[in-house]
Enzyme design. Structure first.
Site, PDB file in Angstrom:
ATOM      1  CG  MET A 290      42.719  52.257  44.414  1.00 40.73           C
ATOM      2  SD  MET A 290      43.739  53.693  44.230  1.00 40.73           S
ATOM      3  CE  MET A 290      43.067  54.721  45.525  1.00 40.73           C
ATOM      4  CB  CYS A 291      44.677  49.510  49.802  1.00 40.42           C
ATOM      5  SG  CYS A 291      44.250  51.243  49.988  1.00 40.42           S
ATOM      6  NE  ARG A 292      46.868  44.924  46.634  1.00 34.55           N
ATOM      7  CZ  ARG A 292      46.195  44.245  45.702  1.00 34.55           C
ATOM      8  NH1 ARG A 292      46.719  43.141  45.188  1.00 34.55           N
ATOM      9  NH2 ARG A 292      45.027  44.659  45.284  1.00 34.55           N
TER      10      ARG A 292
END
Length: 247
Positions: free
Chosen positions: A1-3
């Site tokens: 989930m996300c960077r």
């Protein structure tokens, strides 16, 4: 989930930090290599940066994938900064999908991002939310787990708690009431504070400055951060401290 990615160091342009590096944050939006959860980060993006001697960061956020906004790449090419926090988003199910949910969040001199999720979102977090004053809950920037974590952290920072202690306390509070992944990233333009808690994190020091990121770009010199670790970084030093495991 996300960077996400943070940088503190010598002035440079945003393009060099975010767009230009092979397998940098820009490319990680559609082809992450170290991401444990999710395969693409197309639910928005944001960049916050510090210009000249201004202690308050500027911010640019969109609800579209970073590659779908040609204006950003053009603006990044000519915008210089001494410190930056940028993120590409893969949204937690049941959360706000708009621009207001894209990191970085900001208040005063601070920028914040969360890579992960609160598994108990939204119905199992009443006890955690109740620790906040009502006005903080009413002023949440968006309806998402990251905004709640930011509200908890922002309250501690406003009360004068040092960033490292505040971040560690918020992770402990969240882990006590919910399973999840709590990779937090916060900067005031001078210091970077981050956690590795359930997802990947790396740091890198060069002659120009210090980087902390969810995953490395193609340049060498990146060091992985062990899970359940707090990172504090300045241009001169990177320090790692173990976080107390969830009981």
């Amino acid at each position: 989930m996300c960077r996400h990615l943070a940088y503190v160091g010598a002035p440079t342009n945003i393009h060099r930090l975010v767009v230009a590096p092979p397998h940098g944050l820009y490319e990680q939006s559609w082809q992450p290599r170290a991401q444990k959860y999710g395969t693409v980060n197309a639910d928005g993006f944001g960049v916050g940066w510090y210009a000249d001697e201004d202690p308050r960061p500027a911010r640019y956020r969109r609800a579209v994938p970073i590659w779908a906004d040609p204006s950003f790449a053009d603006v990044a090419r000519v915008t210089r900064t001494r410190a930056l926090l940028a993120a590409v988003r893969s949204a937690t199910a049941g959360t706000t999908q708009g621009e207001d949910a894209a990191a970085p969040y900001t208040d005063g001199r601070w920028l914040f991002s969360h890579n992960g999720r609160l598994e108990a979102w939204p119905h199992g977090l009443g006890a955690l939310a109740s620790t906040l004053p009502p006005e903080d809950l009413l002023s949440l920037e968006s309806r998402c787990d990251s905004a709640l974590l930011w509200a908890l952290l922002r309250r501690r920072l406003a009360d004068g708690e040092p960033a490292d202690r505040a971040v560690a306390a918020v992770v402990a509070e969240a882990a006590a009431v919910s399973d999840g992944r709590f990779n937090l990233l916060v900067t005031d333009g001078e210091t970077i504070t981050a956690t590795a808690y359930g997802d990947t994190l790396f740091h890198r020091t060069t002659s120009d400055g210090v980087f902390v990121a969810s995953e490395p770009d193609a340049d060498g010199g990146w060091t992985p951060v062990p899970d359940h670790t707090l990172v504090t970084a300045t241009r001169g030093a990177v320090r790692l401290h173990p976080l107390t495991a969830r009981s």
